[in-house]
Design a protein around this motif. Structure first.
Motif, PDB file in Angstrom:
ATOM      1  N   TYR A 181       0.836  -1.207   0.000  1.00  0.00           N
ATOM      2  CA  TYR A 181       0.000   0.000   0.000  1.00  0.00           C
ATOM      3  C   TYR A 181       0.866   1.251   0.000  1.00  0.00           C
ATOM      4  O   TYR A 181       0.602   2.214  -0.738  1.00  0.00           O
ATOM      5  CB  TYR A 181      -0.916  -0.015   1.228  1.00  0.00           C
ATOM      6  N   ILE A 182       1.893   1.227   0.834  1.00  0.00           N
ATOM      7  CA  ILE A 182       2.758   2.408   0.951  1.00  0.00           C
ATOM      8  C   ILE A 182       3.581   2.612  -0.310  1.00  0.00           C
ATOM      9  O   ILE A 182       3.702   3.747  -0.803  1.00  0.00           O
ATOM     10  CB  ILE A 182       3.640   2.284   2.212  1.00  0.00           C
ATOM     11  N   VAL A 183       4.146   1.531  -0.858  1.00  0.00           N
ATOM     12  CA  VAL A 183       4.941   1.668  -2.085  1.00  0.00           C
ATOM     13  C   VAL A 183       4.067   2.164  -3.232  1.00  0.00           C
ATOM     14  O   VAL A 183       4.461   3.058  -3.992  1.00  0.00           O
ATOM     15  CB  VAL A 183       5.631   0.339  -2.444  1.00  0.00           C
ATOM     16  N   GLU A 184       2.867   1.618  -3.359  1.00  0.00           N
ATOM     17  CA  GLU A 184       1.972   2.080  -4.428  1.00  0.00           C
ATOM     18  C   GLU A 184       1.565   3.540  -4.199  1.00  0.00           C
ATOM     19  O   GLU A 184       1.429   4.318  -5.150  1.00  0.00           O
ATOM     20  CB  GLU A 184       0.732   1.181  -4.495  1.00  0.00           C
ATOM     21  N   GLY A 185       1.386   3.916  -2.942  1.00  0.00           N
ATOM     22  CA  GLY A 185       1.060   5.304  -2.629  1.00  0.00           C
ATOM     23  C   GLY A 185       2.194   6.247  -2.988  1.00  0.00           C
ATOM     24  O   GLY A 185       1.967   7.358  -3.479  1.00  0.00           O
ATOM     25  N   LEU A 186       3.426   5.806  -2.745  1.00  0.00           N
ATOM     26  CA  LEU A 186       4.589   6.614  -3.113  1.00  0.00           C
ATOM     27  C   LEU A 186       4.683   6.774  -4.624  1.00  0.00           C
ATOM     28  O   LEU A 186       5.010   7.850  -5.127  1.00  0.00           O
ATOM     29  CB  LEU A 186       5.867   5.981  -2.558  1.00  0.00           C
ATOM     30  N   LYS A 187       4.387   5.705  -5.340  1.00  0.00           N
ATOM     31  CA  LYS A 187       4.371   5.794  -6.812  1.00  0.00           C
ATOM     32  C   LYS A 187       3.321   6.805  -7.269  1.00  0.00           C
ATOM     33  O   LYS A 187       3.569   7.595  -8.185  1.00  0.00           O
ATOM     34  CB  LYS A 187       4.073   4.426  -7.420  1.00  0.00           C
ATOM     35  N   ALA A 188       2.174   6.782  -6.610  1.00  0.00           N
ATOM     36  CA  ALA A 188       1.063   7.649  -7.015  1.00  0.00           C
ATOM     37  C   ALA A 188       1.383   9.131  -6.826  1.00  0.00           C
ATOM     38  O   ALA A 188       0.871   9.979  -7.567  1.00  0.00           O
ATOM     39  CB  ALA A 188      -0.200   7.285  -6.237  1.00  0.00           C
ATOM     40  N   ILE A 189       2.232   9.451  -5.841  1.00  0.00           N
ATOM     41  CA  ILE A 189       2.585  10.858  -5.624  1.00  0.00           C
ATOM     42  C   ILE A 189       3.916  11.207  -6.302  1.00  0.00           C
ATOM     43  O   ILE A 189       4.477  12.280  -6.076  1.00  0.00           O
ATOM     44  CB  ILE A 189       2.649  11.210  -4.127  1.00  0.00           C
ATOM     45  N   ASN A 190       4.397  10.268  -7.115  1.00  0.00           N
ATOM     46  CA  ASN A 190       5.651  10.471  -7.860  1.00  0.00           C
ATOM     47  C   ASN A 190       6.844  10.727  -6.947  1.00  0.00           C
ATOM     48  O   ASN A 190       7.728  11.535  -7.263  1.00  0.00           O
ATOM     49  CB  ASN A 190       5.501  11.627  -8.862  1.00  0.00           C
ATOM     50  N   TYR A 191       6.870  10.034  -5.817  1.00  0.00           N
ATOM     51  CA  TYR A 191       8.022  10.119  -4.916  1.00  0.00           C
ATOM     52  C   TYR A 191       9.237   9.528  -5.614  1.00  0.00           C
ATOM     53  O   TYR A 191       9.198   8.399  -6.106  1.00  0.00           O
ATOM     54  CB  TYR A 191       7.725   9.352  -3.629  1.00  0.00           C
ATOM     55  N   ASP A 192      10.312  10.297  -5.684  1.00  0.00           N
ATOM     56  CA  ASP A 192      11.508   9.800  -6.371  1.00  0.00           C
ATOM     57  C   ASP A 192      12.717   9.784  -5.440  1.00  0.00           C
ATOM     58  O   ASP A 192      13.867   9.791  -5.893  1.00  0.00           O
ATOM     59  CB  ASP A 192      11.814  10.646  -7.613  1.00  0.00           C
ATOM     60  N   GLY A 193      12.458   9.733  -4.126  1.00  0.00           N
ATOM     61  CA  GLY A 193      13.532   9.715  -3.145  1.00  0.00           C
ATOM     62  C   GLY A 193      13.956   8.305  -2.769  1.00  0.00           C
ATOM     63  O   GLY A 193      13.776   7.344  -3.521  1.00  0.00           O
ATOM     64  N   TRP A 194      14.483   8.205  -1.541  1.00  0.00           N
ATOM     65  CA  TRP A 194      15.071   6.950  -1.071  1.00  0.00           C
ATOM     66  C   TRP A 194      14.094   6.129  -0.240  1.00  0.00           C
ATOM     67  O   TRP A 194      13.308   6.671   0.533  1.00  0.00           O
ATOM     68  CB  TRP A 194      16.295   7.252  -0.218  1.00  0.00           C
ATOM     69  N   LEU A 195      14.195   4.813  -0.403  1.00  0.00           N
ATOM     70  CA  LEU A 195      13.586   3.838   0.497  1.00  0.00           C
ATOM     71  C   LEU A 195      14.744   3.159   1.205  1.00  0.00           C
ATOM     72  O   LEU A 195      15.549   2.462   0.578  1.00  0.00           O
ATOM     73  CB  LEU A 195      12.763   2.808  -0.274  1.00  0.00           C
ATOM     74  N   SER A 196      14.842   3.359   2.502  1.00  0.00           N
ATOM     75  CA  SER A 196      15.983   2.859   3.254  1.00  0.00           C
ATOM     76  C   SER A 196      15.542   1.769   4.220  1.00  0.00           C
ATOM     77  O   SER A 196      14.699   2.001   5.096  1.00  0.00           O
ATOM     78  CB  SER A 196      16.651   4.011   4.020  1.00  0.00           C
TER      79      SER A 196
END
Length: 279
Positions: free
Chosen positions: A239-254
């Motif tokens: 859910y969170i990864v898909e949500g990040l894609k939806a807002i065009n997040y282009d930062g880091w997943l650590s």
């Protein structure tokens, strides 16, 4: 989105095998990561400047970036002198981040102690972050508040502090697992904070089995949680990864693993799972 691992995610190995930061960087390269998350707690106090120089050389050698530099601060201190020291710690961290080539400094709000509440500590947290934000804005470095522990661990608290500080350079390190410690669903926390996220900790927890003898993390309601490989716990990471894609997040997943299994095996499994989610 790019994948890194926090050095703290390998803390058991760091302690057991006496790793330096450069050892960790070499490990990160060996498993084909994009970057590393480094922490202030791992520097050797008597040789910090030289060590930072060696680390920057190793980062260039292995073509790795620093996703974030983590400062271990605590603004919830009764005296103004103590709080000023915490401000100085973050201001110094901003300069280290510049040397390491990252524009993210992970910060904390503070820790609960004695009979203090979030309401008691909030004014100190906001005051401290406002002071730090002056330097952050000048250097164009984000101060990314992690929802850490039991103080300012709820998304509404993080959001309120960000709003009260009122700086475009004070944002969120969204820790996917830590919301469980304050009995908040990570999906709901994501929906509240997604506009403020500049850094993500990819983490998961499960409830402790009664037969287990290890000590986990105790929640605000006394539930004991155990760190686990992301995907084996209670966090809906998809859910969170898909949500990040939806807002065009282009930062880091650590990745930040806090369990008791072999740290190398667990982190490498976490990397693979995250890569699959990002496809």
């Amino acid at each position: 989105m790019k994948i890194s691992i926090s050095m703290y995610s390998l803390n058991a190995t760091v302690q057991k095998e006496k790793w330096t930061t450069i050892d960790f960087i070499e490990y990160a390269k060996s498993i084909s990561l994009d970057g590393v998350e480094l922490l202030d707690i791992y520097w050797k106090d008597n040789d910090k400047d030289n060590e930072i120089k060696q680390v920057t050389e190793a980062l260039r050698k292995y073509n790795l970036s620093v996703s974030a530099y983590d400062v271990t601060n605590n603004f919830v201190k009764e005296s103004s002198e103590e709080r000023a020291q915490e401000v100085k710690k973050i201001q110094d961290g901003i300069q280290v981040a510049k040397q390491l080539g990252t524009n993210i400094v992970r910060v904390f709000c503070g820790d609960l102690h004695d009979d203090l509440t979030y309401e008691d500590g909030q004014k100190w947290i906001v005051e401290g972050l406002k002071n730090c934000a002056e330097t952050a804005e000048k250097e164009q470095i984000y101060l990314a508040i992690e929802n850490h522990g039991l103080l300012a661990g709820k998304s509404e608290q993080v959001e309120e502090i960000i709003q009260k500080v009122g700086s475009p350079y004070v944002k969120s390190t969204f820790d996917t697992g830590n919301f469980l410690l304050v009995h908040e669903k990570p999906q709901q926390a994501f929906d509240r904070l997604k506009k403020d996220i500049v850094h993500v900790h990819f983490k998961d927890f499960r409830e402790k089995d009664p037969s287990e003898t290890v000590n986990g993390f105790r929640s605000t309601e006394g539930v004991e949680l155990i760190g686990t490989v992301p995907g084996d716990g209670q966090v809906d990471l998809a859910y969170i990864v898909e949500g990040l894609k939806a807002i065009n997040y282009d930062g880091w997943l650590s990745i930040e693993y806090e369990g008791f299994e072999d740290a190398k095996v667990s982190n490498e499994e976490a990397v693979q799972r995250l890569r699959n989610l990002l496809k």
